[in-house]
Design a protein around this motif. Structure first.
Motif, PDB file in Angstrom:
ATOM      1  N   THR A 112       0.830  -1.207   0.000  1.00  0.00           N
ATOM      2  CA  THR A 112       0.000   0.000   0.000  1.00  0.00           C
ATOM      3  C   THR A 112       0.861   1.251   0.000  1.00  0.00           C
ATOM      4  OG1 THR A 112      -1.744  -1.179   1.197  1.00  0.00           O
ATOM      5  CG2 THR A 112      -1.826   1.232   1.232  1.00  0.00           C
ATOM      6  N   ALA A 113       1.907   1.248   0.814  1.00  0.00           N
ATOM      7  CA  ALA A 113       2.781   2.425   0.871  1.00  0.00           C
ATOM      8  C   ALA A 113       3.445   2.682  -0.477  1.00  0.00           C
ATOM      9  CB  ALA A 113       3.835   2.232   1.957  1.00  0.00           C
ATOM     10  N   ALA A 114       3.925   1.626  -1.126  1.00  0.00           N
ATOM     11  CA  ALA A 114       4.641   1.795  -2.397  1.00  0.00           C
ATOM     12  C   ALA A 114       3.712   2.235  -3.512  1.00  0.00           C
ATOM     13  CB  ALA A 114       5.348   0.490  -2.768  1.00  0.00           C
ATOM     14  N   ARG A 115       2.519   1.653  -3.615  1.00  0.00           N
ATOM     15  CA  ARG A 115       1.626   2.048  -4.715  1.00  0.00           C
ATOM     16  C   ARG A 115       1.092   3.447  -4.501  1.00  0.00           C
ATOM     17  NH1 ARG A 115      -3.505   3.147  -2.200  1.00  0.00           N
ATOM     18  NH2 ARG A 115      -4.687   1.243  -1.804  1.00  0.00           N
ATOM     19  N   THR A 116       0.924   3.863  -3.241  1.00  0.00           N
ATOM     20  CA  THR A 116       0.473   5.222  -2.972  1.00  0.00           C
ATOM     21  C   THR A 116       1.548   6.227  -3.357  1.00  0.00           C
ATOM     22  OG1 THR A 116      -0.887   4.396  -1.143  1.00  0.00           O
ATOM     23  CG2 THR A 116      -0.452   6.763  -1.204  1.00  0.00           C
TER      24      THR A 116
END
Length: 315
Positions: A112-116
């Motif tokens: 989630t952190a990376a795609r955001t």
């Protein structure tokens, strides 16, 4: 689920998930997902959540043609180690869109952190002024960390990155880890920036319109508990989002800042990336990209990780 189904699936822990999210491929996959959202080619029902007295379990399924099917299960609970902050834990299940076969189970938090962060970088490229080089990252948590890590991969753009937040010790530590500058205050960082990326768990605005120079780009990915941006900034800016529900749906699916904003004021980022709508139209205008997350982005990230680990083609 049968034992055979799990035996055939790729299972990645936190470290494995992080390693598989190769930045260039991730950004390209996320761009495909955003364009698919704008073309109304994505299947994604409204997110749901089961609540306990101590937190919630949310579910976000989605399908993106050519990328696959995925569903995220994630818990949001108070973090005893960080009073006033929450912890997000969960998994993403990735399936073959043609056969329904389970392909991978991945750690939801780094995914989630990376795609955001990838969405923020795409919005920065599309909406900031071409000469924007001074980037302020507000926040000291997982999202700020992921944004700084991804910005470091864009070093060829000659970016100058500053970190600001409410905890001076955490600001210094995060800035040092990523080779960024530590700002003395949030206001100082914002006033000196060409673009501001807000990555906090704020429950009330931490950014004010009067701090923003003409032509500044603002990206906001936090604020699930309340608005990160003040109403004056929202009123003054050209507004962009991932999906129409960012304004049409109540929080937490929609954005606090965009409630009551007329639909015609909001442009989908995927429309800009697809060439159907303009992004920045005036060097003096403020642009605001408000991210609420979308299941299609989880599909994109899961497809990327699976393709990287298995040696598959472009996700």
């Amino acid at each position: 689920m049968s034992e055979d189904a799990l035996a055939e699936a790729l299972i990645l822990d936190r470290a494995g998930t992080e390693a598989a999210l190769e930045p260039g491929r991730l950004i390209r996959s996320v761009e495909r997902a955003l364009i698919a959202i704008a073309r109304d080619a994505v299947s994604s029902p409204p997110r749901i959540a089961a609540r306990s007295p101590h937190g919630l379990l949310g579910a976000m399924p989605g399908h993106v043609p050519g990328l696959g099917l995925a569903a995220k299960l994630i818990t949001v609970f108070a973090d005893p180690a960080r009073p006033g902050r929450s912890a997000h834990r969960g998994l993403v299940a990735h399936f073959d869109e043609r056969t329904g076969r389970l392909l991978a189970l991945l750690d939801a938090e780094p995914l989630t952190a990376a795609r955001t962060a990838a969405v923020s970088v795409l919005a920065l490229r599309a909406l900031a002024r071409p000469d924007a080089r001074r980037i302020a990252v507000l926040g000291t948590g997982a999202q700020a960390d992921a944004h700084l890590a991804l910005l470091n991969t864009q070093a060829g753009d000659g970016l100058s990155v500053t970190v600001a937040g409410r905890d001076e010790r955490r600001v210094r530590a995060l800035a040092e880890r990523h080779g960024a500058a530590a700002a003395p205050s949030i206001e100082a960082a914002v006033r000196a920036a060409d673009a501001v990326l807000c990555c906090t768990g704020a429950s009330e605005p931490l950014l004010r319109r009067e701090w923003l120079a003409p032509g500044t780009h603002v990206g906001s990915v936090g604020g699930s508990e309340g608005p990160e941006l003040d109403p004056a900034t929202v009123r003054a800016a050209d507004l962009f989002a991932e999906w129409p529900g960012a304004a049409a749906s109540p929080p937490p699916a929609g954005a606090h800042e965009l409630q009551g904003v007329p639909a015609e004021r909001i442009t989908l980022l995927g429309e800009v990336l697809d060439g159907g709508r303009p992004g920045r139209t005036d060097p003096e205008r403020l642009t605001v990209f408000k991210s609420t997350g979308h299941a299609a982005l989880d599909v994109a990230a899961a497809a990327t990780a699976h393709a990287v680990v298995t040696g598959g083609g472009e996700a």
